[in-house]
Design a protein around this motif. Structure first.
Motif, PDB file in Angstrom:
ATOM      1  N   UNK A 162      25.203  20.625  29.250  1.00  9.09           N
ATOM      2  CA  UNK A 162      23.756  20.505  29.052  1.00  9.09           C
ATOM      3  C   UNK A 162      22.947  20.598  30.341  1.00  9.09           C
ATOM      4  N   UNK A 163      23.536  21.081  31.402  1.00  9.06           N
ATOM      5  CA  UNK A 163      22.872  21.096  32.700  1.00  9.06           C
ATOM      6  C   UNK A 163      21.813  22.204  32.766  1.00  9.06           C
ATOM      7  N   UNK A 164      20.631  21.855  33.259  1.00 10.08           N
ATOM      8  CA  UNK A 164      19.529  22.799  33.436  1.00 10.08           C
ATOM      9  C   UNK A 164      19.343  23.009  34.934  1.00 10.08           C
ATOM     10  N   UNK A 165      19.641  24.215  35.430  1.00  8.62           N
ATOM     11  CA  UNK A 165      19.595  24.457  36.865  1.00  8.62           C
ATOM     12  C   UNK A 165      18.202  24.264  37.439  1.00  8.62           C
ATOM     13  N   UNK A 166      17.184  24.674  36.714  1.00  9.56           N
ATOM     14  CA  UNK A 166      15.815  24.571  37.220  1.00  9.56           C
ATOM     15  C   UNK A 166      15.450  23.117  37.541  1.00  9.56           C
ATOM     16  N   UNK A 167      15.990  22.165  36.790  1.00  4.19           N
ATOM     17  CA  UNK A 167      15.742  20.750  37.088  1.00  4.19           C
ATOM     18  C   UNK A 167      16.389  20.352  38.409  1.00  4.19           C
ATOM     19  N   UNK A 168      17.584  20.877  38.680  1.00  4.36           N
ATOM     20  CA  UNK A 168      18.257  20.590  39.952  1.00  4.36           C
ATOM     21  C   UNK A 168      17.476  21.191  41.113  1.00  4.36           C
ATOM     22  N   UNK A 169      16.974  22.386  40.922  1.00  2.00           N
ATOM     23  CA  UNK A 169      16.264  23.077  41.999  1.00  2.00           C
ATOM     24  C   UNK A 169      14.962  22.354  42.357  1.00  2.00           C
ATOM     25  N   UNK A 170      14.250  21.859  41.356  1.00  2.00           N
ATOM     26  CA  UNK A 170      13.023  21.100  41.612  1.00  2.00           C
ATOM     27  C   UNK A 170      13.326  19.871  42.468  1.00  2.00           C
ATOM     28  N   UNK A 171      14.493  19.269  42.250  1.00  2.00           N
ATOM     29  CA  UNK A 171      14.884  18.069  43.003  1.00  2.00           C
ATOM     30  C   UNK A 171      15.424  18.404  44.391  1.00  2.00           C
ATOM     31  N   UNK A 172      15.574  19.699  44.704  1.00  2.00           N
ATOM     32  CA  UNK A 172      16.119  20.115  46.004  1.00  2.00           C
ATOM     33  C   UNK A 172      15.180  21.148  46.622  1.00  2.00           C
ATOM     34  N   UNK A 173      14.018  20.704  47.129  1.00  2.00           N
ATOM     35  CA  UNK A 173      13.014  21.661  47.619  1.00  2.00           C
ATOM     36  C   UNK A 173      13.425  22.414  48.882  1.00  2.00           C
ATOM     37  N   UNK A 174      14.543  22.019  49.516  1.00  2.00           N
ATOM     38  CA  UNK A 174      15.010  22.736  50.710  1.00  2.00           C
ATOM     39  C   UNK A 174      15.671  24.058  50.347  1.00  2.00           C
ATOM     40  N   UNK A 175      15.911  24.291  49.049  1.00  2.00           N
ATOM     41  CA  UNK A 175      16.556  25.526  48.600  1.00  2.00           C
ATOM     42  C   UNK A 175      15.581  26.362  47.789  1.00  2.00           C
ATOM     43  N   UNK A 176      15.579  27.663  48.040  1.00  2.00           N
ATOM     44  CA  UNK A 176      14.730  28.596  47.303  1.00  2.00           C
ATOM     45  C   UNK A 176      15.600  29.592  46.552  1.00  2.00           C
ATOM     46  N   UNK A 177      15.281  29.824  45.299  1.00  2.00           N
ATOM     47  CA  UNK A 177      16.018  30.785  44.479  1.00  2.00           C
ATOM     48  C   UNK A 177      15.606  32.196  44.849  1.00  2.00           C
ATOM     49  N   UNK A 178      16.584  33.037  45.194  1.00  2.00           N
ATOM     50  CA  UNK A 178      16.327  34.437  45.538  1.00  2.00           C
ATOM     51  C   UNK A 178      16.781  35.409  44.452  1.00  2.00           C
ATOM     52  N   UNK A 179      17.820  35.022  43.701  1.00  2.00           N
ATOM     53  CA  UNK A 179      18.384  35.944  42.716  1.00  2.00           C
ATOM     54  C   UNK A 179      19.018  35.134  41.591  1.00  2.00           C
ATOM     55  N   UNK A 180      18.804  35.569  40.350  1.00  2.00           N
ATOM     56  CA  UNK A 180      19.334  34.884  39.163  1.00  2.00           C
ATOM     57  C   UNK A 180      19.789  35.964  38.193  1.00  2.00           C
ATOM     58  N   UNK A 181      21.099  35.988  37.906  1.00  2.00           N
ATOM     59  CA  UNK A 181      21.656  37.050  37.066  1.00  2.00           C
ATOM     60  C   UNK A 181      22.590  36.450  36.023  1.00  2.00           C
TER      61      UNK A 181
END
Length: 197
Positions: A162-181
């Protein structure tokens, strides 16, 4: 049963269950590694299924909580410069900025606190460094009723569904998403490329 104990039991069967199904996606993900030689963290290296597909110019450190998994990984290292470390991907025993890149294949959905794991990756990867993720994630608002129904049982012995990656990314602002496939299972498994800011 803790994940450490359950994966000790799973280790002998893990490769048969996972290797063939994930081979092509692993290769595609690893092909995105920066070609410049550097230090690469393999978080949750497991039985070393990634090791035969790694480019040789890097120094790799593979961490896993489970000694049985690491024992199966070592023979796969071949000529790759590989250092195994037994430890927790949620509390990495490395200095800040110690790595140029990190690879997280099928680990975020396994650890009890995936947000802690991703935050630790952001801590140990230098600014400008690269993070590659291959795992299974639900999309925000996706019902996935069956996955959610069996998740409480399965997450105790193997993996979260049930993991939602976007929720993890919001909690880790030091990382930016560049590519999602999308990678497998109709996009449930995804290959992501992140940049450490």
């Amino acid at each position: 049963m803790s994940l450490k104990h359950s994966y000790t039991l799973i280790a002998p069967f893990y490769d048969r269950a996972i290797a063939r199904a994930t081979l092509a996606a692993r290769r595609r993900s690893l092909a995105a590694l920066n070609p410049e030689a550097g230090r690469v963290l393999l978080a949750g290296v497991g039985t070393g299924l990634d090791l035969p597909h790694l480019p040789p110019q890097h120094h790799y450190v593979g961490i896993d909580l489970n000694r049985a998994m690491l024992g199966r990984a070592l023979p796969r290292a071949g000529q790759v410069d590989f250092q195994p470390v037994q430890g927790d991907a949620q509390r990495l025993p490395f200095a800040a900025g110690a790595f140029d890149m990190a690879v997280l294949h099928l680990i975020l959905a396994v650890v009890p606190e995936p947000a802690d794991c991703l935050a630790e990756i952001a801590r140990v990867v230098r600014p400008g460094g690269q993070v590659l993720v291959f795992d299974k994630f639900l999309r925000r608002g996706q019902p996935a009723l069956l996955r959610r129904l069996i998740n409480p049982l399965l997450r105790r012995v193997a993996t979260r569904l049930d993991l939602v990656f976007e929720d993890l990314l919001v909690a880790t602002p030091q990382l930016a998403l560049e590519h999602d496939q999308p990678a497998l299972a109709g996009g449930w498994f995804r290959m992501l490329r992140l940049r450490r800011l």
